[in-house]
Structure formats: structure tokens, C-alpha cells
Design a protein around this motif. Structure first.
Motif, PDB file in Angstrom:
ATOM      1  N   GLY A  24      22.177  60.985  40.946  1.00 48.76           N
ATOM      2  CA  GLY A  24      23.086  60.752  39.825  1.00 48.76           C
ATOM      3  C   GLY A  24      23.772  59.410  39.870  1.00 48.76           C
ATOM      4  O   GLY A  24      24.245  58.909  38.850  1.00 48.76           O
ATOM      5  N   PHE A  25      23.820  58.804  41.030  1.00 41.14           N
ATOM      6  CA  PHE A  25      24.477  57.516  41.164  1.00 41.14           C
ATOM      7  C   PHE A  25      23.720  56.381  40.486  1.00 41.14           C
ATOM      8  O   PHE A  25      24.292  55.338  40.218  1.00 41.14           O
ATOM      9  CB  PHE A  25      24.690  57.162  42.643  1.00 41.14           C
ATOM     10  N   MET A  26      22.447  56.577  40.220  1.00 41.57           N
ATOM     11  CA  MET A  26      21.677  55.519  39.564  1.00 41.57           C
ATOM     12  C   MET A  26      22.309  55.139  38.233  1.00 41.57           C
ATOM     13  O   MET A  26      22.267  53.996  37.827  1.00 41.57           O
ATOM     14  CB  MET A  26      20.229  55.956  39.359  1.00 41.57           C
ATOM     15  N   HIS A  27      22.914  56.102  37.546  1.00 36.51           N
ATOM     16  CA  HIS A  27      23.505  55.846  36.239  1.00 36.51           C
ATOM     17  C   HIS A  27      24.704  54.911  36.338  1.00 36.51           C
ATOM     18  O   HIS A  27      25.020  54.207  35.391  1.00 36.51           O
ATOM     19  CB  HIS A  27      23.934  57.151  35.578  1.00 36.51           C
ATOM     20  N   LEU A  28      25.360  54.898  37.474  1.00 35.79           N
ATOM     21  CA  LEU A  28      26.543  54.072  37.624  1.00 35.79           C
ATOM     22  C   LEU A  28      26.209  52.588  37.704  1.00 35.79           C
ATOM     23  O   LEU A  28      27.043  51.750  37.401  1.00 35.79           O
ATOM     24  CB  LEU A  28      27.327  54.477  38.875  1.00 35.79           C
ATOM     25  N   LEU A  29      24.998  52.263  38.087  1.00 32.57           N
ATOM     26  CA  LEU A  29      24.635  50.858  38.198  1.00 32.57           C
ATOM     27  C   LEU A  29      24.070  50.292  36.901  1.00 32.57           C
ATOM     28  O   LEU A  29      23.953  49.083  36.749  1.00 32.57           O
ATOM     29  CB  LEU A  29      23.637  50.653  39.347  1.00 32.57           C
ATOM     30  N   LYS A  30      23.753  51.153  35.946  1.00 25.64           N
ATOM     31  CA  LYS A  30      23.257  50.685  34.657  1.00 25.64           C
ATOM     32  C   LYS A  30      24.421  50.158  33.825  1.00 25.64           C
ATOM     33  O   LYS A  30      25.547  50.627  33.940  1.00 25.64           O
ATOM     34  CB  LYS A  30      22.608  51.826  33.869  1.00 25.64           C
ATOM     35  N   ARG A  31      24.117  49.192  32.980  1.00 26.78           N
ATOM     36  CA  ARG A  31      25.107  48.715  32.024  1.00 26.78           C
ATOM     37  C   ARG A  31      25.325  49.799  30.979  1.00 26.78           C
ATOM     38  O   ARG A  31      24.408  50.540  30.635  1.00 26.78           O
ATOM     39  CB  ARG A  31      24.598  47.443  31.329  1.00 26.78           C
ATOM     40  N   HIS A  32      26.527  49.894  30.463  1.00 32.02           N
ATOM     41  CA  HIS A  32      26.849  50.959  29.508  1.00 32.02           C
ATOM     42  C   HIS A  32      25.948  50.880  28.276  1.00 32.02           C
ATOM     43  O   HIS A  32      25.513  51.905  27.753  1.00 32.02           O
ATOM     44  CB  HIS A  32      28.322  50.895  29.105  1.00 32.02           C
ATOM     45  N   LYS A  33      25.648  49.656  27.834  1.00 33.07           N
ATOM     46  CA  LYS A  33      24.808  49.498  26.640  1.00 33.07           C
ATOM     47  C   LYS A  33      23.366  49.940  26.878  1.00 33.07           C
ATOM     48  O   LYS A  33      22.622  50.143  25.933  1.00 33.07           O
ATOM     49  CB  LYS A  33      24.856  48.053  26.147  1.00 33.07           C
ATOM     50  N   GLU A  34      22.967  50.126  28.135  1.00 33.58           N
ATOM     51  CA  GLU A  34      21.604  50.540  28.468  1.00 33.58           C
ATOM     52  C   GLU A  34      21.482  52.041  28.734  1.00 33.58           C
ATOM     53  O   GLU A  34      20.383  52.544  28.948  1.00 33.58           O
ATOM     54  CB  GLU A  34      21.119  49.782  29.699  1.00 33.58           C
ATOM     55  N   LEU A  35      22.591  52.748  28.705  1.00 35.57           N
ATOM     56  CA  LEU A  35      22.574  54.173  29.011  1.00 35.57           C
ATOM     57  C   LEU A  35      22.014  54.991  27.852  1.00 35.57           C
ATOM     58  O   LEU A  35      22.325  54.729  26.689  1.00 35.57           O
ATOM     59  CB  LEU A  35      23.991  54.672  29.314  1.00 35.57           C
ATOM     60  N   THR A  36      21.214  55.987  28.181  1.00 34.54           N
ATOM     61  CA  THR A  36      20.773  56.953  27.175  1.00 34.54           C
ATOM     62  C   THR A  36      21.912  57.948  26.972  1.00 34.54           C
ATOM     63  O   THR A  36      22.903  57.947  27.722  1.00 34.54           O
ATOM     64  CB  THR A  36      19.523  57.717  27.657  1.00 34.54           C
ATOM     65  N   GLU A  37      21.780  58.802  26.002  1.00 33.21           N
ATOM     66  CA  GLU A  37      22.818  59.807  25.771  1.00 33.21           C
ATOM     67  C   GLU A  37      22.966  60.731  26.981  1.00 33.21           C
ATOM     68  O   GLU A  37      24.069  61.101  27.369  1.00 33.21           O
ATOM     69  CB  GLU A  37      22.519  60.620  24.504  1.00 33.21           C
ATOM     70  N   MET A  38      21.857  61.093  27.597  1.00 29.15           N
ATOM     71  CA  MET A  38      21.911  61.937  28.792  1.00 29.15           C
ATOM     72  C   MET A  38      22.573  61.187  29.954  1.00 29.15           C
ATOM     73  O   MET A  38      23.353  61.769  30.701  1.00 29.15           O
ATOM     74  CB  MET A  38      20.513  62.405  29.189  1.00 29.15           C
ATOM     75  N   ASP A  39      22.267  59.900  30.096  1.00 24.00           N
ATOM     76  CA  ASP A  39      22.918  59.087  31.125  1.00 24.00           C
ATOM     77  C   ASP A  39      24.428  59.064  30.916  1.00 24.00           C
ATOM     78  O   ASP A  39      25.198  59.149  31.870  1.00 24.00           O
ATOM     79  CB  ASP A  39      22.412  57.647  31.102  1.00 24.00           C
ATOM     80  N   LYS A  40      24.859  58.938  29.661  1.00 25.21           N
ATOM     81  CA  LYS A  40      26.293  58.897  29.356  1.00 25.21           C
ATOM     82  C   LYS A  40      26.978  60.208  29.733  1.00 25.21           C
ATOM     83  O   LYS A  40      28.093  60.196  30.265  1.00 25.21           O
ATOM     84  CB  LYS A  40      26.515  58.588  27.878  1.00 25.21           C
ATOM     85  N   ILE A  41      26.307  61.308  29.481  1.00 24.18           N
ATOM     86  CA  ILE A  41      26.866  62.614  29.851  1.00 24.18           C
ATOM     87  C   ILE A  41      26.979  62.724  31.367  1.00 24.18           C
ATOM     88  O   ILE A  41      28.005  63.150  31.897  1.00 24.18           O
ATOM     89  CB  ILE A  41      25.999  63.751  29.270  1.00 24.18           C
ATOM     90  N   THR A  42      25.930  62.314  32.055  1.00 17.62           N
ATOM     91  CA  THR A  42      25.937  62.350  33.519  1.00 17.62           C
ATOM     92  C   THR A  42      27.031  61.452  34.075  1.00 17.62           C
ATOM     93  O   THR A  42      27.786  61.838  34.976  1.00 17.62           O
ATOM     94  CB  THR A  42      24.561  61.923  34.074  1.00 17.62           C
TER      95      THR A  42
END
Length: 81
Positions: A24-42
Motif C-alpha cells: 500500500g505504500f507504493m501509492h504514497l510515492l505517486k504524485r496526486h495527479k497520477e493517482l487512480t480513484e482506487m489509489d486515492k481511496i487507498t
């Protein structure tokens, strides 16, 4: 450097997590503008359960907002917001 700072915080927390939770930590290193909706929820779940991660993530995004500014003036204004 912003990602490295956030990654350092993540590593401190990761030690007590299962392998599945660590992914789940992978999502924290992505830029917010690159997050999918599922990434944002996670990301939202992680930052609610670990508020200091949310602070670190927002600081990282703020740094990149300065970096992405197309002029010194805009960067200065973003810095003082």
C-alpha cells in the motif's frame, strides 16, 4: 529528495506491517495527479490511520507544486499559501 523523505517515514512504519500491507505504500510515492480513484481511496485510508504519513505526503506534494510552477513569481506565491 521529497520522495526520499517520505520513503524514510514509510520505512519506519513498514517494519511492523505484513507484506500485503507494505504494498500500500507504493501509492504514497505517486504524485496526486497520477493517482487512480482506487489509489486515492487507498491513500486516504493510509493517511487516516497514520496521520503523520498524511502530513508527509502533503508536504511532498507542496514541494512538487513549487517545483512545477512555471515562474518564480508563481512558486513564491505557492510557497506563501
Amino acid at each position: 529528495m521529497a520522495n526520499q523523505a517520505l520513503d524514510t517515514i514509510c520505512k519506519q512504519l513498514r517494519d511492523g506491517l505484513s507484506p500485503k500491507e507494505r504494498r500500500g505504500f507504493m501509492h504514497l510515492l505517486k504524485r496526486h495527479k497520477e493517482l487512480t480513484e482506487m489509489d486515492k481511496i487507498t491513500l486516504d485510508l493510509w493517511t487516516k490511520n497514520h496521520p503523520y504519513l498524511g502530513i508527509a505526503y502533503e508536504l511532498k506534494e507542496s514541494f512538487f507544486a513549487l517545483w512545477d510552477s512555471d515562474s518564480t513569481q508563481k512558486a513564491y506565491l505557492n510557497y506563501h499559501v
